[in-house]
Design a protein around this motif. Structure first.
Motif, mmCIF file in Angstrom:
data_model
loop_
_atom_site.group_PDB
_atom_site.id
_atom_site.type_symbol
_atom_site.label_atom_id
_atom_site.label_comp_id
_atom_site.label_asym_id
_atom_site.label_seq_id
_atom_site.Cartn_x
_atom_site.Cartn_y
_atom_site.Cartn_z
ATOM 1 N N ALA A 20 38.009 36.756 44.325
ATOM 2 C CA ALA A 20 38.389 36.637 45.847
ATOM 3 C C ALA A 20 38.727 35.575 47.106
ATOM 4 C CB ALA A 20 36.974 38.128 46.784
ATOM 5 N N ALA A 21 37.192 34.818 46.487
ATOM 6 C CA ALA A 21 37.623 33.415 47.229
ATOM 7 C C ALA A 21 38.361 32.273 47.475
ATOM 8 C CB ALA A 21 35.681 32.702 46.846
ATOM 9 N N LEU A 22 39.018 32.336 45.638
ATOM 10 C CA LEU A 22 39.583 31.372 45.578
ATOM 11 C C LEU A 22 41.093 31.871 45.953
ATOM 12 C CD1 LEU A 22 38.674 30.798 41.276
ATOM 13 C CD2 LEU A 22 38.089 29.633 43.373
ATOM 14 N N ALA A 23 41.356 33.047 46.096
ATOM 15 C CA ALA A 23 42.647 33.802 46.670
ATOM 16 C C ALA A 23 42.677 33.296 47.575
ATOM 17 C CB ALA A 23 42.897 35.098 46.238
ATOM 18 N N TYR A 56 43.383 37.863 39.629
ATOM 19 C CA TYR A 56 43.939 36.325 39.484
ATOM 20 C C TYR A 56 44.854 36.702 39.764
ATOM 21 C CZ TYR A 56 39.395 34.282 39.011
ATOM 22 O OH TYR A 56 37.933 33.965 39.035
ATOM 23 N N GLY A 57 45.712 37.578 38.932
ATOM 24 C CA GLY A 57 47.182 38.379 39.100
ATOM 25 C C GLY A 57 47.742 37.871 40.151
ATOM 26 N N GLY A 58 49.228 37.129 40.151
ATOM 27 C CA GLY A 58 49.779 36.714 41.103
ATOM 28 C C GLY A 58 48.933 35.538 41.956
ATOM 29 N N GLY A 101 47.718 32.828 40.769
ATOM 30 C CA GLY A 101 48.702 30.934 40.445
ATOM 31 C C GLY A 101 47.857 29.921 39.812
ATOM 32 N N ILE A 102 45.974 30.753 39.649
ATOM 33 C CA ILE A 102 45.724 30.095 38.482
ATOM 34 C C ILE A 102 45.381 30.594 37.736
ATOM 35 C CG2 ILE A 102 42.610 29.869 38.596
ATOM 36 C CD1 ILE A 102 42.501 31.293 41.993
ATOM 37 N N ASP A 103 45.319 29.532 36.676
ATOM 38 C CA ASP A 103 44.980 29.413 34.988
ATOM 39 C C ASP A 103 43.564 30.016 34.812
ATOM 40 O OD1 ASP A 103 44.356 29.724 32.907
ATOM 41 O OD2 ASP A 103 44.773 27.456 32.802
ATOM 42 N N ALA A 104 43.562 31.213 34.652
ATOM 43 C CA ALA A 104 42.130 31.929 34.319
ATOM 44 C C ALA A 104 41.661 32.346 32.957
ATOM 45 C CB ALA A 104 41.914 33.166 34.969
ATOM 46 N N THR A 105 40.682 31.887 32.132
ATOM 47 C CA THR A 105 40.039 32.359 31.298
ATOM 48 C C THR A 105 39.207 33.302 31.501
ATOM 49 O OG1 THR A 105 41.477 29.937 30.163
ATOM 50 C CG2 THR A 105 39.285 31.624 28.790
ATOM 51 N N LEU A 106 39.206 34.339 31.088
ATOM 52 C CA LEU A 106 37.691 34.945 30.786
ATOM 53 C C LEU A 106 37.414 35.973 29.536
ATOM 54 C CD1 LEU A 106 39.442 37.131 33.573
ATOM 55 C CD2 LEU A 106 38.394 35.506 33.865
ATOM 56 N N ASP A 107 36.341 35.812 29.662
ATOM 57 C CA ASP A 107 35.643 36.647 28.499
ATOM 58 C C ASP A 107 33.584 37.537 28.930
ATOM 59 O OD1 ASP A 107 35.437 37.452 25.742
ATOM 60 O OD2 ASP A 107 36.258 36.188 24.946
ATOM 61 N N SER A 108 33.859 37.707 28.156
ATOM 62 C CA SER A 108 32.470 38.347 28.327
ATOM 63 C C SER A 108 31.533 37.763 27.650
ATOM 64 C CB SER A 108 32.319 40.438 27.138
ATOM 65 O OG SER A 108 32.229 39.938 26.042
ATOM 66 N N PHE A 109 31.875 36.663 26.716
ATOM 67 C CA PHE A 109 31.159 35.863 25.958
ATOM 68 C C PHE A 109 31.674 34.336 25.459
ATOM 69 C CE2 PHE A 109 29.127 33.920 22.605
ATOM 70 C CZ PHE A 109 27.938 33.644 22.464
#
Length: 371
Positions: A209-212, A240-242, A244-252
């Motif tokens: 929410a902050a990055l948006a 993160y959808g919409g 424009g941020i390149d986001a890599t998400l994982d639990s580990f």
């Protein structure tokens, strides 16, 4: 010194904060030629790495911070049984020294070693002396600390304190010589978000929410790798959808050392291991202490790094999308602040902590000058 290398026992168990420094110390002592044994509770069966290769003795260990009379009685009984078990083990293996790493799993072994007159030391990972270590502090010969200042230490015990630092993984030390990455005026901004061993829901809620809220000129440059709890992953992806941020998400993330080395900024909890890794590599961070930790030790850890100029502390109750967005906008548009903070973090690090802790332990052994 006899021809047979001395045996040193490690009393450790529980969370990563207690186990990681034991693992690092074990590697150093083995390299120096010492024999090692591990005294732990039932959770020790799951250890891998160096600790998983040691001769291991499992004992009963009751929590010391339980609430309620029944819980306290059960813990006291388990502790008593654990001390009896540990005394039997120590008589059999005859260690030259025993060192504990906090947590209730270490208490029976350390208490038994003290009663047997074996040289002892404890290592405190946080900027607050933990409750298990407080029970043991008056009995041991040395108290090794990760931070220069540690609260809840009685004044009469101050001569026992030795600031060794917090040992970190070899994989972190391998990244030590990687300089802080340059931030170009239009190049990518590498942001890493770590939530500790279990992830942190507050980070999953606030960071996207902050990055948006950032201007598009900054959002398009951000490449974020964010650790999330498994149950939060889908929601964070949608957030993160919409954007424009390149986001890599994982639990580990198995490659945290490499990701830390690439990061321009880290947002994380303030556990002892995380703080030690940040300062060893010299990476600036926004630290959001877990507010429900016993004795609020994460806030003390974060204050110590902030006071050195190496991080910014944001308490969870004020960690909102609006306040974080404002902070990030300021930092990303004034990268010289990040560079300066990275250097302060590095200056406060103790990359030789494992060696210093090994020196302390070896120094407990009579007539021992090193293996």
């Amino acid at each position: 010194m006899s021809n047979s290398p001395a045996l040193i026992a490690l009393a450790a168990g529980g969370t990563g904060g207690h186990v990681f420094p034991a693992e690092a110390l074990a590697s150093v002592l083995l390299d120096r030629g010492y024999r090692l044994a591990l005294i732990t509770d039932k959770r020790g069966a799951a250890y891998g790495g160096t600790l998983g290769k040691l001769e291991t003795f499992r004992i009963s260990a009751g929590g010391i911070a339980g609430r309620g009379k029944l819980s306290a009685l059960r813990s006291a009984l388990e502790l008593g049984v654990g001390i009896i078990q540990a005394r039997s083990i120590l008589k059999r293996i005859r260690p030259a020294a025993v060192i504990g790493f906090g947590g209730y799993a270490s208490v029976p072994g350390m208490a038994a070693a003290s009663l047997a007159g074996i040289p002892t030391a404890i290592h405190e990972q946080n900027a607050v002396l933990g409750r298990a270590n407080r029970l043991l502090a008056a009995r041991v010969r040395r108290i090794a600390t990760s931070f220069a200042e540690v609260s809840h230490v009685e004044a009469r015990l101050a001569p026992k304190l030795v600031h060794t630092g917090m040992p970190v993984r070899a994989a972190i030390l391998a990244q030590r010589d990687n300089a802080y990455p340059e931030i170009g005026s239009e190049g990518p901004i590498e942001l890493l978000v770590l939530g500790g061993s279990q992830g942190a829901r507050i980070l999953s809620e606030v960071v996207p929410a902050a990055l948006a809220r950032l201007p598009e000129s900054l959002r398009s440059r951000i490449r974020i790798a964010q650790q999330c709890r498994p149950e939060d992953l889908d929601g964070v992806r949608r957030a993160y959808g919409g954007t424009g941020i390149d986001a890599t998400l994982d639990s580990f993330f198995a490659d945290v050392p490499e990701r830390l080395a690439r990061a321009h900024l880290v947002i994380a909890r303030a556990g002892a291991s995380t703080v030690a890794e940040l300062t060893t590599l010299g990476r600036p961070a926004i630290l959001v202490p877990y507010p429900f930790a016993i004795d609020d030790h994460q806030t003390a850890n974060a204050h110590a790094v902030e006071d050195s100029g190496g991080a910014w502390l944001m308490q969870q109750d004020s960690f909102t999308p609006e306040t974080l967005a404002s902070r990030l906008d300021s930092l990303f548009t004034q990268p010289e602040t990040l560079v300066r903070t990275a250097q302060c973090a590095r200056n406060s690090g103790r990359p030789n902590a494992a060696q210093a802790l090994a020196d302390l332990v070896v120094g407990l052994i009579p007539n021992e000058s090193g293996a």
